[in-house]
Design an enzyme around this catalytic site. Structure first.
Site, short mmCIF file in Angstrom:
data_model
loop_
_atom_site.label_atom_id
_atom_site.label_comp_id
_atom_site.label_asym_id
_atom_site.label_seq_id
_atom_site.Cartn_x
_atom_site.Cartn_y
_atom_site.Cartn_z
N PHE A 31 33.97 -58.22 35.52
CA PHE A 31 33.94 -59.54 34.90
C PHE A 31 32.82 -59.56 33.87
CE2 PHE A 31 35.72 -63.79 35.57
CZ PHE A 31 36.84 -63.50 36.32
N GLN A 34 29.61 -74.61 28.21
CA GLN A 34 30.22 -73.31 27.92
C GLN A 34 31.65 -73.42 27.42
OE1 GLN A 34 31.60 -70.44 31.21
NE2 GLN A 34 29.80 -69.45 30.36
N HIS A 76 34.92 -71.11 27.06
CA HIS A 76 35.49 -69.86 27.56
C HIS A 76 36.34 -69.26 26.44
CE1 HIS A 76 37.89 -67.10 29.90
NE2 HIS A 76 37.26 -67.40 31.01
N LEU A 84 43.52 -72.17 30.78
CA LEU A 84 42.70 -70.96 30.88
C LEU A 84 43.51 -69.71 31.19
CD1 LEU A 84 39.60 -70.36 30.79
CD2 LEU A 84 39.80 -70.05 33.25
N GLU A 138 39.07 -64.59 32.71
CA GLU A 138 38.38 -63.37 32.29
C GLU A 138 38.85 -62.16 33.11
OE1 GLU A 138 34.20 -64.22 30.95
OE2 GLU A 138 33.84 -62.98 32.72
N ARG A 166 30.36 -65.02 27.90
CA ARG A 166 31.30 -65.92 27.21
C ARG A 166 30.71 -66.60 25.98
NH1 ARG A 166 33.44 -68.59 32.87
NH2 ARG A 166 34.60 -66.74 33.48
N HIS A 219 34.84 -75.32 28.92
CA HIS A 219 35.10 -74.83 30.26
C HIS A 219 34.12 -75.29 31.32
CE1 HIS A 219 36.80 -72.15 33.20
NE2 HIS A 219 35.70 -71.46 33.34
N ARG A 259 26.65 -69.72 31.88
CA ARG A 259 27.02 -69.19 33.19
C ARG A 259 27.85 -67.92 33.05
NH1 ARG A 259 31.64 -69.39 36.28
NH2 ARG A 259 32.71 -71.11 35.24
#
Ligand SMILES: Cc1cc2nc3c(=O)[nH]c(=O)nc-3n(C[C@H](O)[C@H](O)[C@H](O)COP(=O)(O)OP(=O)(O)OC[C@H]3O[C@@H](n4cnc5c(N)ncnc54)[C@H](O)[C@@H]3O)c2cc1C
Length: 574
Positions: A115, A235, A237, A247, A250, A281, A347, A389
């Site tokens: 990730f 954030q 994404h 979404l 990831e 991200r 996100h 994050r």
């Protein structure tokens, strides 16, 4: 007004709320949730939960801590990140023992995948750390926790929406909630209240967040005089379905899918030579916008491609079944044959209600706790995510800090007595509802919400400038004026979603305001907050958390130092 008395009331039945509730079994505890619990957004989490189990290759919680701090652009409180990454391991095993059907390695261990931003040996290369159940990890977590709560006899008030908190003299006595089915107001008196109400991505037009993510539990304490922390950090994404924002986890890139620009190039190789498509991200979203601005979008337009084709049908069917199904349903594209149009999507809120490491809400930069008030999960800011994050770290955060908050509440309520709060606690909410129902003239709530979401997307998303943020703040003030005169059409008592959406718009307006005001105030670029007029990170002046307070004539900003234990801030390279 219907009255209830509990030792503790948890607001929100996502992962954070339910994990806390399981710690409180045996006490008189209620969970109040505006959604039926398994509909909470935790159930939409796809890719995985990070824990350094080391099942497929060497890994250590210390490496996880380092990645979290670096990923958060050094705004992370390092003591909190350390706790989170250490306790992640046992929280994942706990879920396994409660029956969560994780994917398995051939040896029967919990399977792990790559990730973004997760590395071995302090940044040397990608590591397999995300534990997963296909691309339905959050769904499995939520079902597992809900079963535990039912087993322990937790008392649920489903489809009850908190509209106010009872806070007096630095102490919380309970809350006021609206019963959606009947239109009745309820007061819950409690020794402790835990806010676990999730995020507020609905301030933006293109978002991965569900419609219910309107940040009620973040806006209400702000209205009641408590600060919000680090609201400037939101954030985006990188891989939302173009225009829809839905979404595509990831996990897709973790399994090997790649980002492609209009020239057919794997452009991330240029920006992040080591981690490439698995850089954090904030960076990828920014580089995507740069590619598009420089004319390298697909056919020169404002989107790029996510390419799954080389993965093969078997991997796609086994490891990414849900997200590839979304592509087929919403775009009519078969991702095994064609690349998928994507754009960054709003996100995750790094900011929120400030807490200490036991989930106690704090009221100032000296970490003074508000007695009886707790927060955990996306609505809270501990802060373990700092300015950005890492993927898989929210599911860790909600479980670790949900559990820690639950344990602290259990200790506290055993030692304290129920204190009655102010008289007639629901009067402010009742008056607001009466007022909304009485208006017969005015514009629709939907038009104001759409204008807010457009403005936030255009002026306060991945790239920001002082000029844009100033004009966004002015727009929000105008929209607040218009909101005071907006009307709703449904005047009924049962399932009046018209009324609730109006009240939720009030929360969104407040949170957009706190976000933009904090972004205007922070004159540097760090993590997800990128100011084109201040493009560099400025540790000399801004290595500190923002606390924004609402005041009668505007805002007040105060600052809290970042807790730095082992890792001194460095330039981020991936
Ligand atoms: C599509 C998607 C995929 C994701 N994938 C991942 C992933 O793979 N890994 C990862 O780590 N993170 C992921 N995330 C992020 C992560 O899922 C969330 O941050 C996390 O689940 C939030 O959990 P929570 O318990 O704080 O809140 P939620 O799960 O959002 O629950 C909020 C709860 O609060 C209740 N509530 C809200 N307002 C009120 C009110 N006024 N009164 C009463 N109840 C209220 C709701 O009913 C709900 O029960 C993803 C997020 C999205 C949107």
């Amino acid at each position: 007004m219907i009255e209830h008395r509990f030792d503790a009331v948890i607001v929100g039945a996502g992962g954070a709320g339910l994990r806390a509730a399981t710690e409180l079994a045996g006490l008189h505890v209620a969970v109040v949730s505006k959604l039926y619990p398994p509909r909470s957004h935790t159930g939409a989490a796809q890719g995985g939960i990070g824990a350094a189990l080391g099942n497929l290759e060497e890994d250590h919680p210390e490496w996880h801590t380092f990645d979290t701090i670096k990923g958060g652009d050094y705004l992370v409180d390092q003591d909190a990140a350390d706790l989170m990454c250490q306790e992640a391991v046992e929280t994942v095993y706990e879920l396994e023992h409660w029956g969560l059907p994780f994917d398995r390695t051939p040896d029967g261990l919990i399977a792990q995948r790559r990730f973004g931003g997760h590395t071995r040996n302090f940044g040397e290369g990608p590591v397999r750390r995300a534990c997963h159940a296909a691309d339905r990890t959050g769904h499995m977590i939520l079902q597992t926790l809900y079963q535990q709560c039912l087993k322990h006899g937790v008392h649920f008030f489903d489809e009850f929406q908190m509209l106010d908190l009872l806070i007096e003299d630095g102490r919380c006595h309970g809350l006021v909630a609206y019963e959606i089915d009947t239109g009745e107001l309820h007061t819950f008196h409690a020794k402790a209240v835990l806010l676990a109400t999730g995020g507020f991505g609905r301030i933006f037009k293109v978002t991965s967040n569900a419609h219910a993510l309107t940040g009620d539990g973040v806006a209400i304490p702000w209205r009641r005089g408590l600060p919000l922390e680090d609201m400037e950090f939101f954030q985006f994404h990188p891989t939302g379905i173009y225009k829809l924002g839905i979404l595509l986890s990831e996990a897709a890139r973790g399994e090997g899918a790649v980002l492609i620009n209009g020239k057919g190039e794997r452009f991330m190789e240029r920006y992040a030579p080591t981690l490439k498509d698995l850089a954090p991200r904030d960076m990828i979203s920014r580089f995507m916008h740069m590619e598009i601005r420089e004319g390298r979008g697909i056919e020169g337009k404002d989107y790029l491609h996510l390419d799954f084709r080389h993965l093969g049908k078997d991997i796609i069917a086994q490891k990414l079944p849900d997200i590839t199904e979304f592509v087929r349903v919403y775009l009519g594209i078969d991702p095994t044959r064609e690349p998928v149009p994507i754009q960054p999507t709003a996100h995750y809120a790094m900011g929120g209600v400030p807490t200490n490491n036991d989930g106690q809400v704090i009221m100032d930069e000296r970490n003074t706790p508000v007695a009886g008030l707790y927060a955990a999960g996306e609505c809270a800011c501990v802060s373990v995510h700092g300015a950005n994050r890492l993927g898989t770290n929210s599911l860790v955060d909600i479980l670790v800090f949900g559990r820690r908050a639950g344990r602290h509440i259990a200790r506290t309520v055993r030692e304290s007595d129920l204190v009655a709060g102010r008289a007639n606690p629901g009067s402010a909410v009742a008056a607001e509802i009466r007022d909304l129902l009485a208006r017969t003239e005015g514009e629709s709530v939907a038009a104001i919400r759409a204008a807010l979401q457009e403005e936030m997307m255009a002026r306060a998303s991945v790239f920001r400038t002082g000029g844009d943020l100033t004009s966004a703040l002015e727009t929000i003030q105008t929209l607040k004026e218009r909101y005071r005169r907006a009307k709703i059409d449904d005047r009924g008592r049962r399932f009046n979603t018209d009324l609730l959406e109006a009240l939720e718009l009030g929360f969104l307006l407040d949170l957009a305001e706190a976000t933009v005001a904090s972004a205007l105030n922070r004159t540097e670029s760090r993590g997800a907050h990128f100011r084109e007029d201040f493009p560099n990170r400025d540790d000399a002046n801004w290595l500190k958390h923002t606390l924004i307070y609402r005041r009668r004539d505007g805002y007040e900003f105060r600052y809290k130092p970042v807790v730095i234990t082992r890792f001194q801030p460095k330039e981020r390279k991936y």
